[in-house]
Design an enzyme around this catalytic site. Structure first.
Site, PDB file in Angstrom:
ATOM      1  N   ARG A   1     -21.128   2.718   5.871  1.00 48.42           N
ATOM      2  CA  ARG A   1     -20.823   3.365   4.579  1.00 48.42           C
ATOM      3  C   ARG A   1     -19.681   4.363   4.740  1.00 48.42           C
ATOM      4  NH1 ARG A   1     -23.566   7.583   3.220  1.00 48.42           N
ATOM      5  NH2 ARG A   1     -25.617   6.805   3.798  1.00 48.42           N
TER       6      ARG A   1
ATOM      7  N   TYR B   1      -7.645  -0.053 -20.160  1.00 51.71           N
ATOM      8  CA  TYR B   1      -8.700  -1.031 -19.885  1.00 51.71           C
ATOM      9  C   TYR B   1      -9.998  -0.500 -20.493  1.00 51.71           C
ATOM     10  CZ  TYR B   1     -12.105  -3.661 -17.153  1.00 51.71           C
ATOM     11  OH  TYR B   1     -13.158  -4.439 -16.768  1.00 51.71           O
TER      12      TYR B   1
ATOM     13  N   ASP C   1      -3.049   3.473 -13.142  1.00 53.78           N
ATOM     14  CA  ASP C   1      -3.751   2.206 -12.892  1.00 53.78           C
ATOM     15  C   ASP C   1      -2.667   1.130 -12.768  1.00 53.78           C
ATOM     16  OD1 ASP C   1      -5.106  -0.220 -13.018  1.00 53.78           O
ATOM     17  OD2 ASP C   1      -6.661   0.552 -14.353  1.00 53.78           O
TER      18      ASP C   1
HETATM   19  C1  LIG Z   1     -10.341  -5.213 -14.158  1.00 51.00           C
HETATM   20  C2  LIG Z   1      -9.679  -3.917 -14.344  1.00 51.00           C
HETATM   21  C3  LIG Z   1     -10.317  -2.718 -13.985  1.00 51.00           C
HETATM   22  C4  LIG Z   1     -11.758  -2.685 -13.458  1.00 51.00           C
HETATM   23  O1  LIG Z   1     -11.905  -3.343 -12.251  1.00 51.00           O
HETATM   24  P1  LIG Z   1     -13.322  -3.982 -11.791  1.00 51.00           P
HETATM   25  O2  LIG Z   1     -13.045  -4.501 -10.433  1.00 51.00           O
HETATM   26  O3  LIG Z   1     -13.667  -5.044 -12.788  1.00 51.00           O
HETATM   27  O4  LIG Z   1     -14.350  -2.897 -11.796  1.00 51.00           O
HETATM   28  C5  LIG Z   1      -9.630  -1.533 -14.158  1.00 51.00           C
HETATM   29  N1  LIG Z   1      -8.373  -1.514 -14.655  1.00 51.00           N
HETATM   30  C6  LIG Z   1      -7.728  -2.641 -15.021  1.00 51.00           C
HETATM   31  C7  LIG Z   1      -6.346  -2.549 -15.559  1.00 51.00           C
HETATM   32  C8  LIG Z   1      -8.352  -3.880 -14.883  1.00 51.00           C
HETATM   33  O5  LIG Z   1      -7.703  -4.991 -15.254  1.00 51.00           O
END
Ligand SMILES: *Cc1c(COP(=O)(O)O)cnc(C)c1O
Length: 373
Positions: free
Chosen positions: A47, A99, A171
């Protein structure tokens, strides 16, 4: 070193004990102490740290041009760790078109936890400045955004965030470091759902936070990783790293195919509007052309003439595109986004989101042509 080379080599030396060119998967949850009580390889318990996770984190750090990285069991776990690294009472600004999982996380989990949150249209950086408060500690950007492919000026917004001492997090899931490197534009954190293009084959869930500098905020993210425990398994790390080796070449093809599909749809009478930052008609095209290099990604969305029924009809008739959520795999996907986002969604009912895959673009265009009728 160029990014194609980094993707194949960063964090990935042949295994010193066996000579294996491709790293083994270290399933052991626990690691032996030396006679003096120390851990000679730096690993104690999986972990807290695992060799496969270290390899993945080193590779992602190099791809984003950062100082360190923490990998998580999903993109949402990565986002959660960043918000939890703040304190109750801190204020976060995030896109109004983020998202939907991130919006839901902020609204349903982080607001009750004590974070303050303002959704903002980031098309114009002035909107971010107008939303600043003395308590603003983070500006979260997503560009291109989901599902409307809105483009935010990362350098301008990072500068605004820094004026009040806030962190700028981006992101970068949709662009990937192949097309966009936020840390080089002044952002402090690059966040990924490695589930998408980095893994690249729709068979592994993962997330990551890459930091430009190791400071108190990233140290808290690292603490949350090891103690909150939302860590990826060694096999997940191995799969994501395998996907990354071909990332640069996949992304070029995704972007090339998406551009061809976008042009076809843009000229189609059944399509009201195409949201793809590669089209000169896209309102964010100039900013995207400046801050993305080499391509505009593999995602696009379209407004279909005739409302929800017409949009659902197109999704029902495609044969090569698969009706499914998610993105970034080799196969092309199509989805009626408002349905997956649920009743609180603000996404237009006639919107279809496309993840353009690596099939031959002529086949994809022919499929859409027959589905549009
Ligand atoms: C899919 C996605 C997420 C979340 O990711 P997961 O692996 O599904 O938890 C966050 N931001 C964007 C832009 C995404 O496309």
């Amino acid at each position: 070193m160029k990014i194609e080379t980094i993707a194949i080599h960063a964090g990935q030396e042949p295994d010193p004990t066996s000579g294996a060119v491709i790293p083994p998967i270290y399933l052991s949850t626990t690691f032996e102490r030396a006679e003096d009580g120390n851990y000679p390889h730096g690993y104690v318990y999986t972990r807290a740290g695992n060799p496969n996770r270290t390899m993945l984190e080193q590779c992602l750090t190099a791809l984003e041009g950062g100082a360190d990285c923490a990998a998580f069991g999903s993109g949402m776990a990565a986002a959660m760790s960043v918000f939890q690294a703040l304190r109750p009472g801190d204020h976060v600004i995030a896109p109004d078109d983020a998202y939907h999982g991130v919006t839901r996380l902020l609204r349903e989990l982080m607001l009750p936890w004590g974070l303050e949150y303002t959704p903002v249209d980031m098309d114009d950086p002035a909107n971010v400045r107008a939303a600043l408060r003395p308590s603003t500690r983070m500006v979260w950007i997503e560009s291109p955004s989901n599902p409307l492919l809105k483009v935010a000026d990362i350098a301008a917004i990072a500068e605004i965030a820094h004026e009040v001492g806030a962190t700028c997090a981006v992101d970068n899931t949709w662009a990937t470091p192949i097309f966009q490197r936020p840390l080089g534009m002044g952002a402090d954190l690059a966040i990924h759902a490695t589930t998408k293009y980095l893994g690249g084959h729709s068979d592994v869930l993962g997330g990551a936070v890459v930091t430009r500098e190791v400071g108190p905020l990233f140290e808290r993210v690292r603490f949350i990783q090891g103690n909150g425990g939302a860590v990826p398994s060694p096999f997940d790390c191995w799969l994501i790293l395998r996907g990354i080796r071909s990332l640069a070449y996949r992304m070029r093809a995704h972007a090339d195919h998406a551009m061809q599909v976008a042009r076809f749809l843009d000229a189609h009478p059944q399509i009201e509007r195409v949201h793809y930052p590669g089209l000169a008609s896209h309102p964010g095209h100039a900013v995207a052309a400046r801050q993305m290099c080499g391509g505009f990604g593999g995602m696009l969305s379209v407004a279909v003439r005739g409302g929800q029924t017409a949009a659902m009809g197109v999704a029902a008739r495609v044969k090569i595109f698969t009706r499914a959520t998610s993105l970034g795999g080799t196969e092309s996907l199509i989805e009626h986004r408002a349905s997956v986002e649920g009743p609180e969604s603000k996404t237009p009912q006639n919107l279809l989101r496309l993840s353009v895959g690596l099939e031959h673009p002529a086949d994809l265009i022919a499929d859409l042509a027959q589905a549009l009728g």
